[in-house]
Design an enzyme around this catalytic site. Sequence first.
Site, mmCIF file in Angstrom:
data_model
loop_
_atom_site.group_PDB
_atom_site.id
_atom_site.type_symbol
_atom_site.label_atom_id
_atom_site.label_comp_id
_atom_site.label_asym_id
_atom_site.label_seq_id
_atom_site.Cartn_x
_atom_site.Cartn_y
_atom_site.Cartn_z
ATOM 1 N N SER A 1 0.757 -1.154 -0.187
ATOM 2 C CA SER A 1 -0.171 -0.076 -0.026
ATOM 3 C C SER A 1 0.669 1.325 0.055
ATOM 4 C CB SER A 1 -0.883 -0.040 1.170
ATOM 5 O OG SER A 1 -1.951 -0.940 0.960
ATOM 6 N N LYS B 1 0.246 3.737 -2.640
ATOM 7 C CA LYS B 1 -0.906 5.120 -2.542
ATOM 8 C C LYS B 1 -0.226 6.281 -2.460
ATOM 9 C CE LYS B 1 -4.123 1.507 -0.862
ATOM 10 N NZ LYS B 1 -4.536 0.797 0.392
ATOM 11 N N SER C 1 -5.884 3.888 4.422
ATOM 12 C CA SER C 1 -5.278 3.004 3.298
ATOM 13 C C SER C 1 -6.474 2.177 2.654
ATOM 14 C CB SER C 1 -4.469 1.785 3.940
ATOM 15 O OG SER C 1 -3.605 1.149 2.713
ATOM 16 N N LYS D 1 3.300 6.674 5.086
ATOM 17 C CA LYS D 1 2.298 5.597 4.535
ATOM 18 C C LYS D 1 3.009 4.146 4.762
ATOM 19 C CE LYS D 1 -1.429 4.382 2.614
ATOM 20 N NZ LYS D 1 -1.420 3.115 3.642
#
Length: 367
Positions: A57, A60, A112, A216
């Site tokens: 993720s 992202k 997320s 992140k």
Amino acid sequence: MKRLLIVMTSISLIFLFIPQNALAKPNVSAHNAILMEQSTGRVLYEKSANEKRLIASITKIMTAIIAIESGKLDEMVTVSKEAAYTEGSSIYLKEGEKIKLKDLVYGLMLRSGNDAAVAIAEHVGGSLEGFSFLMNEKATWLGMDHSHFDNPHGLDSVTHYSTAYDMALLTRHAMENDIFKEISSSTSYKAESRKYAWGNKNKLLTQYYNHSTGGKTGFTRAAGRTLVSTAEKDGMELIVVTLNAPDDWKDHMRLFEWGFENYNMINIQENGLESYRLTETGEIKTGYVKENVTMPLTDLEKERLHSTAYFTTLEPYSDKEIIGKKVFTLNEKNIAEALIYRNHLKEDKRSMIETVFYLIHKMVGVL
């Protein structure tokens, strides 16, 4: 090719008796890791940083910055069935729901949400395929030479990969955007269409590390734990990326503390008028350096830093704007450059202070 005249100016003496061993590097659990300074992009630490791996993720970050740079954050997005039923982590979008793109980006970064990623991709790129094209175009533009993106969320695909170095490049670019910085640093956010606030999953920001400024998280079974984080202390901003790191929170804190303890932001070049004595002729040249040059350096590196100024044979008052450049070297590697511009103020237009400065250098040479 015009002949170059060269002048060497030493920032300080080289102490040959100083041992060449590097700073003791911290141990990390990550299979791949990098520590990069934000303003210069200088890599302070790396571990297999150019190896291609699944990234989960942290993908992202790319999705978010493309959405932000699209200029469509205030537009309303209609959630498709495909977006609403995307597998994995979710902000629980419903088919047909209308929600601001800005809110989706917050849900993407803080929670997320894979459903948010698909909704963003469809709205900004027209389709998942169209958005993936934008992602790969952006990666190419940023110099992410060992990356390829298949989707906006990071679910596993054999042709969806990046490296620790490439993700640091991406994060460096994203952190230059004020909107991204605000979103990434938010501990919580309440969307207009929600009755409750979303909390940020990044525990470095919310619990563990006082100097954290954002980042992140990511995880799939195949990729392992992936994490990008940023931090700032005493005017220095750092980026850490780890891939497949079982103990990623501690890895990041350890790397940040090592960087902050051993490096300082040093101004190695002041802007303004500067004079140089050419080694080949003894002639004095003057020029302007328009910007300060600042680099993260250890105390030992400051002692070993050297600079060399290169000039063309053109006169300072010719029509050529740039008359040379100053190159800074460390351990025989170029680490920074400063362009030298011609003196725009001719003799009869110089201020009194500039004239005195110029004459002193004319008489005594370089300071």
